[in-house]
Design an enzyme around this catalytic site. Structure first.
Site, PDB file in Angstrom:
ATOM      1  N   ASP A   1       0.749  -1.016   0.031  1.00  0.00           N
ATOM      2  CA  ASP A   1      -0.132  -0.032  -0.028  1.00  0.00           C
ATOM      3  C   ASP A   1       0.785   1.402   0.077  1.00  0.00           C
ATOM      4  OD1 ASP A   1      -2.678  -1.162   0.209  1.00  0.00           O
ATOM      5  OD2 ASP A   1      -2.142  -2.128   2.123  1.00  0.00           O
TER       6      ASP A   1
ATOM      7  N   HIS B   1      -8.872   3.743   2.792  1.00  0.00           N
ATOM      8  CA  HIS B   1      -8.434   2.272   2.853  1.00  0.00           C
ATOM      9  C   HIS B   1      -8.178   1.725   4.235  1.00  0.00           C
ATOM     10  CE1 HIS B   1      -6.577  -1.512   1.686  1.00  0.00           C
ATOM     11  NE2 HIS B   1      -7.039  -1.438   0.542  1.00  0.00           N
ATOM     12  N   PRO B   2      -8.930   0.732   4.542  1.00  0.00           N
ATOM     13  CA  PRO B   2      -9.129   0.221   6.150  1.00  0.00           C
ATOM     14  C   PRO B   2      -8.012  -0.857   6.496  1.00  0.00           C
ATOM     15  CG  PRO B   2     -10.492  -1.141   4.845  1.00  0.00           C
ATOM     16  CD  PRO B   2      -9.903   0.086   3.735  1.00  0.00           C
ATOM     17  N   CYS B   3      -6.594  -0.680   5.657  1.00  0.00           N
ATOM     18  CA  CYS B   3      -5.963  -1.728   5.998  1.00  0.00           C
ATOM     19  C   CYS B   3      -5.044  -1.663   7.267  1.00  0.00           C
ATOM     20  CB  CYS B   3      -4.911  -1.974   4.736  1.00  0.00           C
ATOM     21  SG  CYS B   3      -3.762  -0.386   4.648  1.00  0.00           S
ATOM     22  N   ARG B   4      -5.189  -0.401   7.951  1.00  0.00           N
ATOM     23  CA  ARG B   4      -4.611  -0.015   8.894  1.00  0.00           C
ATOM     24  C   ARG B   4      -5.487   0.231  10.251  1.00  0.00           C
ATOM     25  NH1 ARG B   4      -1.232  -2.208   6.302  1.00  0.00           N
ATOM     26  NH2 ARG B   4       0.990  -1.494   6.094  1.00  0.00           N
TER      27      ARG B   4
END
Length: 321
Positions: free
Chosen positions: A105, A268-271
């Protein structure tokens, strides 16, 4: 090129999300994620304390069976955005890029460190809210009263409520699924009118949505912007209102999971789970406690670093324990 990469990633994550089983057992304190039931509980808590947020159903063909049909996602409309990100130093001075060569990302932005001015971190603000509520026994009503005073201190000037009433921002709206131009609701809200010879930026407004991401098991923020004539902003115009360290990386244009129509900007919800876990640990180490129902109130605070000029957070002093 970046847009192509984002499209491919979005498609792959969509397939992965479809195949991912629904989380049944709570892992909120262990990993910072939510079950669909916890997401609904946190959404109910947000709607109760912030009536500007409402539950929405979305399109019938896109209903998610693991969520109540009338509580598919949250929405707030006509949120003002008075400035562009490049007009404030926040985007350059108060964020720290975390580079990771193995991170597809492209790294992340650390919003939880001290800046050069010693500004408290999100974790500390949450911790203070928790401990202060525990010490003083603050009720919801008291929290709302203190909120106005704190907003005045932070913003420097109280908003004129008559101006908002004239603008239509306080009107009750039906959270419909239409994202096209609405001729009957052209907001006239603007802090300053652009006059001949002036170079004053006119006010934009945004509709914000919060969905549940089944793959990452966290909330996900979506936004779509309009100019003063309620015309949709272009993609590049919306990126002007996003921290430039996040634009086209952690904020990308994607299809809304519950609605058809134009693509929307999405954080973006990756973290998200990782950040929430750190906040929970900080609060716990300080002797406080954070309930799962407070998730979205805290979530909106740390997402503010991504869209610092969109003024949607009116929860500064709500008790979260």
């Amino acid at each position: 090129m970046q847009s192509v990469i984002n499209t491919v990633k979005g498609t792959a994550l969509g397939v992965a999300g479809y195949l991912t089983p629904v989380l049944k057992e709570s892992k909120f304190h262990e990993t910072g994620v939510l079950t669909p039931e916890e997401f609904v509980a946190a959404g109910d808590h947000l709607v109760h304390h912030c009536p500007t947020w409402q539950w929405a159903r979305g399109e019938e063909a896109k209903l998610r069976p693991y969520l109540p049909s009338d509580k598919q996602f949250l929405i707030t409309r006509n949120v003002p955005c008075y400035r562009r990100c490049k007009q404030i130093e926040y985007c350059e001075d108060k964020e720290k890029i975390i580079e990771d060569e193995q991170d597809e990302d492209g790294g992340w932005v650390d919003t939880h460190h001290y800046d050069s001015t010693g500004t408290p971190t999100v974790e500390e603000k949450v911790c203070e809210m928790t401990l202060e509520a525990a010490d003083n026994g603050d009720s919801d009503e008291e929290g709302k009263g203190d909120d106005d005073e704190e907003e005045d201190d932070e913003d420097g000037e109280a908003e004129d409520m008559e101006q908002f009433q004239e603008s239509g921002l306080l009107d009750e709206v039906d959270p419909s699924t239409d994202l096209t131009t609405r001729k009957d609701s052209k907001p006239k809200c603007e802090r300053k009118r652009q006059t001949d010879g002036d170079d004053i930026v006119r006010t934009r407004t945004y509709d914000l949505h919060i969905t549940y991401d089944k793959y990452y098991q966290t909330p996900r923020l979506w936004l779509i912007g309009y100019d003063e004539e309620r015309r949709l902003l272009s993609v590049e115009q919306m990126y002007e209102d996003v921290s430039q360290d996040h634009a086209k990386k952690t904020v990308t244009m994607e299809a809304h999971p519950h609605l058809s129509g134009p693509s929307m900007a999405s954080v973006h919800p990756c973290r998200h789970a990782e950040v929430m876990k750190k906040i929970i640990e900080t609060v716990t180490e300080s002797g406080g406690a954070m309930g799962v129902h407070s998730y979205l109130i805290v979530f909106l605070k740390f997402v503010q670093s991504v869209i610092p000029t969109i003024e949607y957070d009116f929860t500064q002093n709500f008790a979260i324990n």
